[in-house]
Scaffold this motif. Structure first.
Motif, PDB file in Angstrom:
ATOM      1  N   CYS A 170       0.418   2.810   0.236  1.00  0.00           N
ATOM      2  CA  CYS A 170       0.554   2.500   1.688  1.00  0.00           C
ATOM      3  C   CYS A 170      -0.533   3.340   2.268  1.00  0.00           C
ATOM      4  O   CYS A 170      -0.949   4.494   2.013  1.00  0.00           O
ATOM      5  CB  CYS A 170       2.096   2.871   2.111  1.00  0.00           C
ATOM      6  SG  CYS A 170       2.225   2.857   3.915  1.00  0.00           S
ATOM      7  N   LYS A 172      -0.338   4.372   5.517  1.00  0.00           N
ATOM      8  CA  LYS A 172       0.323   5.257   6.361  1.00  0.00           C
ATOM      9  C   LYS A 172       0.793   6.390   5.625  1.00  0.00           C
ATOM     10  O   LYS A 172       0.925   7.317   6.074  1.00  0.00           O
ATOM     11  CB  LYS A 172       1.466   4.624   7.305  1.00  0.00           C
ATOM     12  CG  LYS A 172       0.790   3.710   8.434  1.00  0.00           C
ATOM     13  CD  LYS A 172       2.172   3.067   9.145  1.00  0.00           C
ATOM     14  CE  LYS A 172       1.676   2.061  10.350  1.00  0.00           C
ATOM     15  NZ  LYS A 172       2.474   1.652  11.175  1.00  0.00           N
ATOM     16  N   HIS A 173       1.372   6.094   4.534  1.00  0.00           N
ATOM     17  CA  HIS A 173       2.234   7.162   3.627  1.00  0.00           C
ATOM     18  C   HIS A 173       1.512   6.972   2.083  1.00  0.00           C
ATOM     19  O   HIS A 173       1.843   6.415   1.339  1.00  0.00           O
ATOM     20  CB  HIS A 173       3.643   6.657   3.543  1.00  0.00           C
ATOM     21  CG  HIS A 173       4.313   6.289   4.715  1.00  0.00           C
ATOM     22  ND1 HIS A 173       4.545   5.155   5.222  1.00  0.00           N
ATOM     23  CD2 HIS A 173       4.777   7.340   5.693  1.00  0.00           C
ATOM     24  CE1 HIS A 173       5.216   5.150   6.526  1.00  0.00           C
ATOM     25  NE2 HIS A 173       5.051   6.495   6.621  1.00  0.00           N
ATOM     26  N   CYS A 182       7.702  -7.595   3.852  1.00  0.00           N
ATOM     27  CA  CYS A 182       8.085  -7.857   5.415  1.00  0.00           C
ATOM     28  C   CYS A 182       7.827  -9.358   5.656  1.00  0.00           C
ATOM     29  O   CYS A 182       6.573  -9.638   5.706  1.00  0.00           O
ATOM     30  CB  CYS A 182       7.668  -7.029   6.414  1.00  0.00           C
ATOM     31  SG  CYS A 182       8.105  -7.351   7.780  1.00  0.00           S
ATOM     32  N   ILE A 189       4.695  -3.638   2.280  1.00  0.00           N
ATOM     33  CA  ILE A 189       4.853  -2.182   2.918  1.00  0.00           C
ATOM     34  C   ILE A 189       5.495  -1.399   1.756  1.00  0.00           C
ATOM     35  O   ILE A 189       6.029  -1.680   0.750  1.00  0.00           O
ATOM     36  CB  ILE A 189       5.731  -2.381   4.103  1.00  0.00           C
ATOM     37  CG1 ILE A 189       7.219  -3.096   3.813  1.00  0.00           C
ATOM     38  CG2 ILE A 189       5.021  -3.171   5.201  1.00  0.00           C
ATOM     39  CD1 ILE A 189       7.860  -2.904   4.935  1.00  0.00           C
ATOM     40  N   CYS A 190       5.708  -0.043   2.148  1.00  0.00           N
ATOM     41  CA  CYS A 190       6.487   1.022   1.265  1.00  0.00           C
ATOM     42  C   CYS A 190       7.954   1.133   1.828  1.00  0.00           C
ATOM     43  O   CYS A 190       8.129   0.584   3.011  1.00  0.00           O
ATOM     44  CB  CYS A 190       5.593   2.250   1.570  1.00  0.00           C
ATOM     45  SG  CYS A 190       5.779   3.019   2.918  1.00  0.00           S
ATOM     46  N   THR A 192       9.244   3.674   3.005  1.00  0.00           N
ATOM     47  CA  THR A 192       9.408   4.372   4.180  1.00  0.00           C
ATOM     48  C   THR A 192       9.040   3.630   5.668  1.00  0.00           C
ATOM     49  O   THR A 192       9.559   3.470   6.631  1.00  0.00           O
ATOM     50  CB  THR A 192       8.349   5.704   3.905  1.00  0.00           C
ATOM     51  OG1 THR A 192       8.515   6.543   2.906  1.00  0.00           O
ATOM     52  CG2 THR A 192       8.477   6.383   5.468  1.00  0.00           C
ATOM     53  N   CYS A 193       8.064   2.824   5.368  1.00  0.00           N
ATOM     54  CA  CYS A 193       7.701   1.738   6.467  1.00  0.00           C
ATOM     55  C   CYS A 193       8.739   0.911   6.698  1.00  0.00           C
ATOM     56  O   CYS A 193       9.161   0.255   7.650  1.00  0.00           O
ATOM     57  CB  CYS A 193       6.382   1.065   6.038  1.00  0.00           C
ATOM     58  SG  CYS A 193       4.886   2.064   6.282  1.00  0.00           S
ATOM     59  N   SER A 194       9.536   0.369   5.770  1.00  0.00           N
ATOM     60  CA  SER A 194      10.504  -0.616   5.999  1.00  0.00           C
ATOM     61  C   SER A 194      11.692  -0.061   6.844  1.00  0.00           C
ATOM     62  O   SER A 194      12.433  -0.484   7.421  1.00  0.00           O
ATOM     63  CB  SER A 194      11.399  -1.133   4.546  1.00  0.00           C
ATOM     64  OG  SER A 194      11.786   0.070   3.802  1.00  0.00           O
ATOM     65  N   ASP A 197       9.474   1.368  10.580  1.00  0.00           N
ATOM     66  CA  ASP A 197       8.880   0.275  11.206  1.00  0.00           C
ATOM     67  C   ASP A 197       9.551  -1.385  11.193  1.00  0.00           C
ATOM     68  O   ASP A 197       9.111  -2.104  11.844  1.00  0.00           O
ATOM     69  CB  ASP A 197       7.241   0.081  10.867  1.00  0.00           C
ATOM     70  CG  ASP A 197       6.802   1.675  11.225  1.00  0.00           C
ATOM     71  OD1 ASP A 197       7.042   2.343  12.031  1.00  0.00           O
ATOM     72  OD2 ASP A 197       5.954   2.085  10.500  1.00  0.00           O
ATOM     73  N   HIS A 198      10.190  -1.484  10.338  1.00  0.00           N
ATOM     74  CA  HIS A 198      10.501  -2.945   9.744  1.00  0.00           C
ATOM     75  C   HIS A 198      12.244  -2.622   9.479  1.00  0.00           C
ATOM     76  O   HIS A 198      12.468  -4.098   8.962  1.00  0.00           O
ATOM     77  CB  HIS A 198       9.768  -3.349   8.633  1.00  0.00           C
ATOM     78  CG  HIS A 198       8.110  -3.262   8.919  1.00  0.00           C
ATOM     79  ND1 HIS A 198       7.394  -4.128   9.058  1.00  0.00           N
ATOM     80  CD2 HIS A 198       7.310  -2.211   8.429  1.00  0.00           C
ATOM     81  CE1 HIS A 198       6.112  -3.793   8.830  1.00  0.00           C
ATOM     82  NE2 HIS A 198       6.090  -2.655   8.710  1.00  0.00           N
TER      83      HIS A 198
END
Length: 359
Positions: A170, A172-173, A182, A189-190, A192-194, A197-198
């Motif tokens: 990712c 961001k991470h 998504c 996405i990863c 954490t993003c899920s 942010d999602h």
């Protein structure tokens, strides 16, 4: 003989056009994908951008002239094609094994520059006889898969690049693998993003998302194949009508000349008049014929171009679907579907069959 078969099997996976960059004509180095599905080396694209639009946000493909809009860091943010890099590495490795039957390959595990006799697939190193024995004595390395150069040359064992198993991280991470898709944002996405942010978006596991993507692409490929068939059929019909036109033209000229000669024989005093009329009609027929031939040829040229472009585009899509990883397929889903949608939207240039009639 078996070695040649191994090289051939590797090269058959991808055409030279896909293995080599069209700009530098060398094998791909960090290949990047444009919106038109053409791939080039990262450095080649960066140099191309400097020559085209140094401070702009677009890049024109040197092959098809289609523009790709750049985002973020520009060329560096274009999609990576790890499958191409992996294949280049595999083919290069096979060629290296075959050059002098691998006699120039040195051990990569020690500094003695001994001739290599095998390769450890886990360490990704060539080993000399002594290092191979050392591997067998060490507990941590006893489970490593070691194959002789002869096995690799013969095709009994096929070298596979570790790039094929690489899992993207990712942005961001960096410590997180991309493992969720998504549907709302249409991106991988990863975890954490899920969550961050999602959370309110429609999320899907990668296997299910890849299957849906493959299904969509397959449907569009089928539509494009049908369009290509339609174009080919139209070209055949146009060719048929053109031949009919040629035959009618030839027959009409013969009939006209025959009629003229008959009139000359019957009425000699009107010979001059008849010959003048013949010339006039011949000229008019030539004009009409040339106009219609131009129409047929223009239609054929346009349809031929469409068939060629469709074929090239389908080859690009099929190659990507065959070689790209699931992550790349999902990242490129919109580009794939957009390109295929463009193919299915065009209609073949047809010529009315009445234009083949002349008398």
């Amino acid at each position: 003989m078996a070695s040649n078969v191994t090289v051939q099997s590797l090269l058959e996976k991808i055409s030279v056009d896909h293995l080599e960059c069209s700009i530098c004509t060398n094998r791909f180095r960090q290949p990047k994908l444009l919106d038109c599905l053409h791939s080039f080396c990262l450095q080649c694209l960066q140099e191309l951008r400097q020559s085209q639009y140094p401070s702009g946000t677009k890049l024109t493909c040197p092959l098809c002239r289609r523009e790709t809009m750049l985002k973020g860091s520009g060329v560096a943010d274009l999609p990576n094609i790890f499958a191409f890099s992996a294949l280049v590495e595999e083919v290069t490795m096979q060629e290296k094994l075959l050059e002098g039957q691998g006699s120039e390959i040195k051990c990569q595990n020690c500094d003695e520059e001994n001739q290599a006799v095998s390769r450890c697939m886990d360490c990704d190193h060539f080993l000399c006889q002594e290092c191979q024995k050392a591997h067998g004595r060490m507990t941590l390395m006893k489970s490593h898969k070691i194959y002789t150069l002869a096995q690799l040359r013969s095709g009994e064992i096929v070298y596979t690049s570790k790039l094929r198993d690489e899992v993207p991280k990712c942005g961001k991470h960096p410590d997180q693998n991309l493992n969720v898709y998504c549907n709302s944002c249409e991106q991988v996405i990863c975890t954490t993003c899920s969550v961050l942010d999602h959370a309110k978006h429609s999320l899907t596991g990668l296997p299910e998302a890849v299957e849906k993507c493959k299904k969509k692409v397959t449907e569009m490929v089928q539509k494009s194949e049908r369009r290509k068939t339609q174009l080919s059929t139209t070209m055949e019909e146009t060719c048929k009508f053109r031949k009919e036109l040629d035959t009618m033209f030839a027959n009409s000229k013969k009939k006209l000349s025959k009629k003229a000669q008959q009139e000359i024989t019957k009425v000699k005093q009107e010979v001059a008049k008849i010959q003048k009329e013949e010339h006039k009609l011949m000229k008019e027929m030539d004009r009409i014929y040339k106009e219609r031939v131009t129409t047929f040829e223009a239609a054929q040229a346009k349809n031929k171009k469409e068939v060629t472009q469709t074929q090239h585009k389908l080859e690009e899509v099929k190659q990507l679907m065959k070689e790209a990883s699931c992550y790349e397929i999902l990242e490129l889903q919109q580009k794939l579907l957009h390109n295929l949608s463009e193919l299915t939207g065009k209609q073949p240039q047809q010529v009315p069959d009445k234009l083949s009639f002349m008398d």
